[in-house]
Design an enzyme around this catalytic site. Sequence first.
Site, PDB file in Angstrom:
ATOM      1  N   LYS A  46       0.821  -1.070   0.044  1.00  0.00           N
ATOM      2  CA  LYS A  46      -0.085   0.022  -0.035  1.00  0.00           C
ATOM      3  C   LYS A  46       1.149   1.216  -0.151  1.00  0.00           C
ATOM      4  O   LYS A  46       1.418   1.503   1.085  1.00  0.00           O
ATOM      5  CB  LYS A  46      -0.884   0.164   1.298  1.00  0.00           C
ATOM      6  CG  LYS A  46      -1.873   1.410   1.055  1.00  0.00           C
ATOM      7  CD  LYS A  46      -2.864   1.111   2.363  1.00  0.00           C
ATOM      8  CE  LYS A  46      -3.710   2.325   2.367  1.00  0.00           C
ATOM      9  NZ  LYS A  46      -3.156   3.601   1.970  1.00  0.00           N
ATOM     10  N   ASP A  89       2.008   5.377  -0.053  1.00  0.00           N
ATOM     11  CA  ASP A  89       1.735   6.307   0.655  1.00  0.00           C
ATOM     12  C   ASP A  89       1.973   7.643  -0.438  1.00  0.00           C
ATOM     13  O   ASP A  89       2.861   8.398  -0.355  1.00  0.00           O
ATOM     14  CB  ASP A  89       2.458   6.546   2.044  1.00  0.00           C
ATOM     15  CG  ASP A  89       1.803   7.455   2.921  1.00  0.00           C
ATOM     16  OD1 ASP A  89       0.907   7.834   2.560  1.00  0.00           O
ATOM     17  OD2 ASP A  89       2.520   7.810   3.848  1.00  0.00           O
ATOM     18  N   PHE A 112      15.617  16.174  14.056  1.00  0.00           N
ATOM     19  CA  PHE A 112      16.599  16.876  14.667  1.00  0.00           C
ATOM     20  C   PHE A 112      16.104  18.394  14.832  1.00  0.00           C
ATOM     21  O   PHE A 112      15.627  18.887  13.970  1.00  0.00           O
ATOM     22  CB  PHE A 112      18.019  16.864  14.027  1.00  0.00           C
ATOM     23  CG  PHE A 112      18.659  15.416  14.574  1.00  0.00           C
ATOM     24  CD1 PHE A 112      19.257  15.213  15.482  1.00  0.00           C
ATOM     25  CD2 PHE A 112      18.685  14.529  13.349  1.00  0.00           C
ATOM     26  CE1 PHE A 112      20.235  14.052  15.700  1.00  0.00           C
ATOM     27  CE2 PHE A 112      19.363  13.208  13.632  1.00  0.00           C
ATOM     28  CZ  PHE A 112      20.079  13.036  14.868  1.00  0.00           C
ATOM     29  N   HIS A 135      22.920  15.715  20.923  1.00  0.00           N
ATOM     30  CA  HIS A 135      24.297  15.551  20.079  1.00  0.00           C
ATOM     31  C   HIS A 135      24.941  16.967  20.159  1.00  0.00           C
ATOM     32  O   HIS A 135      24.195  17.931  20.128  1.00  0.00           O
ATOM     33  CB  HIS A 135      23.820  15.464  18.792  1.00  0.00           C
ATOM     34  CG  HIS A 135      23.337  14.090  18.321  1.00  0.00           C
ATOM     35  ND1 HIS A 135      24.105  13.019  17.790  1.00  0.00           N
ATOM     36  CD2 HIS A 135      22.052  13.511  18.601  1.00  0.00           C
ATOM     37  CE1 HIS A 135      23.252  11.975  17.787  1.00  0.00           C
ATOM     38  NE2 HIS A 135      22.075  12.134  18.411  1.00  0.00           N
ATOM     39  N   GLY A 147      25.149   2.576  20.161  1.00  0.00           N
ATOM     40  CA  GLY A 147      24.987   1.874  18.650  1.00  0.00           C
ATOM     41  C   GLY A 147      25.592   0.795  18.289  1.00  0.00           C
ATOM     42  O   GLY A 147      25.589  -0.121  19.064  1.00  0.00           O
ATOM     43  N   ALA A 200      18.050   6.270  20.352  1.00  0.00           N
ATOM     44  CA  ALA A 200      16.539   6.122  20.002  1.00  0.00           C
ATOM     45  C   ALA A 200      16.569   4.752  19.216  1.00  0.00           C
ATOM     46  O   ALA A 200      16.417   4.663  17.882  1.00  0.00           O
ATOM     47  CB  ALA A 200      15.864   7.344  19.357  1.00  0.00           C
TER      48      ALA A 200
END
Length: 855
Positions: A245, A247, A618, A666, A721, A792
């Site tokens: 589908k 967008d 950001f 950051h 990370g 995140a």
Amino acid sequence: MAAKSDRLSDYAQKRDFSVTSEPSGKAIPQKRGKPVFVVQKHDATRLHYDFRLEWDGVLLSWAVTKGPSDDPTAKRLAVRAEDHPLDYQDFEGTIPKDEYGGGTVMVWDKGWWGPHGDVEEGLQKGKLGFDLHGKRMTGAWALVRMRRRKGEKRDNWLLIKERDGQATDDENHLTDAYNTSVVSGRTMTAIAQDEPPTSDPGSAPRQPPDPAETFTRKTPKFTPPELAVLDDHAPEGEDWLHEPKYDGYRCLAALGRDGIRLHTRSGKDWTERFVGLADALAFLDCESALIDGEVVAGGGGDPATAKFSDLQDDLKAGRPVRFMVFDLLELDGRSLRKTGLAERKERLRALIAGAPAGGPVRYSEHIVGKGPKVFKAIAEGGAEGIISKRADSAYTGRRSGKWRKVKAERRREFVIAGTTPSSARGRPFASVLLGTHDDGALVYRGRVGTGFDADTLGRLEARFSRIERKTSPFADDVPRQIARNARWLTPNLVAEIGFAELTADGRIRHGRFEGLREDKEAKAVSMQNDTRAEPGGSADDADDDTAAGTDHDDGGTVHVRDIRISSADRTVFPDAGCTKGDVARHYGTVGDRMLALAGSRPVSLLRCPRGTEGDCFFQKHAGKGFPGEIASVPIEEKSGGTEDYLVIDRPEGFVAAAQMGAIEFHIWGARTDNLEKPDRAVFDMDPGQGVDFAAVRAASARVRELLSDLGLQSVAMVTGGKGVHVIVPLRRTARWQSVVLFARTVATYFAQTEPDRFVATMSKAKRKGKVFVDWLRNERGSTAIAPYSLRARKGAPVAMPVTWQELERLDAANTFSMAKARDRLSRPCPLERAEADLDQAITKPVIERLEAKLE
């Protein structure tokens, strides 16, 4: 404004037109429509690329020494040259050796351009932004003037690619990939030898044929498109086809001798708005056709995950888009509506094979059967959902149960019928009031206040001001506390809204504005048409005002360091079960230590107002309505202008940022009291594909060893990370240029001496199996993740300074949770201790020792 003859005087004085074949500029140029840009590869004394923009009757010109780069981190020097005549855009050949600019010239790229603002103002202020629509250079770019040094006569600018869907991370991608002319297909050698243009110019663009000459039948008329009903589950069985589908905007493309027309779902002609599609469709080999599909955002990436907001940006800027085609209604004058879908798609696949390879028109692939598995895979890949279609279904032009949409995220259209006032300075409204037309009346469905940036607020307010009315357009009662101060609007604008769910009485819960749907009529927006009320939550929840920058009490309120945290129970990290309140408590706990390490520095916030699975962005500039706990500092930018940058100068600032949905911090490598002299250097040890953490640890240790040999001590920090930061605390004596040069030289040393293990370039292709020694974080304005900041990412990891002995015992860079971070506060921080104890700098002896190792 100078006359054209005056503007071309420098150009004419430098050339002898009895010798050179360059245009003299005396000819009156033919009117060409949109302003042209051209890039000419020029093998003069030094090979360079001449970048030219048509403006005010001439070609503004810059000499780009290394050629343009579509890597936003590669800022290419562009020296302003004399204005050139407009007919120079077609010049390709050889300038005699002893003449000015002697050498071979190629038309390397050509197209049209559109400025982002006032051109004269941009040239005067030294920052000109624009979109390019070329064969090779596309998307958003900028020219930024550098400050002229004392005694310097050249007017130096930087040509910079903006971060968008057309950007890459390979700084030499454009110049390496394209070596022929876009008009003749010749190489520089062929041009120098005056060889004729090639019959197949390769990368030179094919001009689209004239539809009147290509197609022999009438252009089909618009017909209402087939629509799908919403379903909670993908159907089972081999008689179903499943497609992504998309967008975007539904589009029916009509091809025929009367021209190519691109219609929206409601029949509006958007041929001009859908840039690039008509030209690509003109290549199809048929007498006529009517094709159904979805227009999505241009640029790279998977079309199934392209965002509707990016498509709106493309349409606003006039950038090319993509057309995912999935059905064929007519072909060569014959209707295929009663033919089964599977057969229609096979004919469509064969037809689309004639479109330019790699072009904007793409066939939408499908999978037969296995509906639930297909939906799960597509949803996990980030797509909006799937459309399931019966393989034998006819095309009826109405909403049929034989087409079903299964959404991974609930999203639908609502009518805007009012706004609520905002207390934030400069914000024209707090939220929009939404409804749907059901049973002949406009029914209130709730309000939404997130998803608006400053530009969107301004554009919407301009439209709202023209459709104000005195009375409520809703047939039912709007909650009294909302209606009391509402501004009512004529309900003729349609918004696309993403939301968590609908309450039992059909109110929106946790909604987010995605954009206006100008392809749909407000009267057609009905809850009965394509969705149902999906119970979950209360009506009160649906009416929470979630204006940008403000969270409200839809999940409890807590106080952290006396900062009110609303919606504290809202989930931010679904996999870890962490809430907004948990994030705020983390920063309340580590705030004092973070302030010592990351405070009083310009900071960029990564904000995720709807959690890590929602949209994140950001923010580095201070805006209106920011809490008083977050400070700002004016900083002069390279363009010469000054902007207010965010700064955290007290522990409460980290918590206040968390209240605004901030997850990551950051920071610059310098503090606000001496911004031009960094107090640390950072080497980001970033693993390429196939590199495990053991190799990252070993690479970090090698950097530590080299720095130690140079007399500099360093501290390791796992980033939360995949990588490690090797941080070098510095006495504030060297300026940015010196720190950047030192860091780049260190990275180059490892890339040259151990090329099998290290690389010093961002190119992902070159990083495979190696560790990228990222030295770019040491540039003025660049940032690195702050110590003790959350990331995140899955599991809510924390960036944590560690001793070198601890690093050897770690299995990954994301092993520190919020709980482990709290436990660390009882122990000395190795980075805080190093910054307090070390007195070291990048001095001349340090540079000499490094240079000796390179010899």
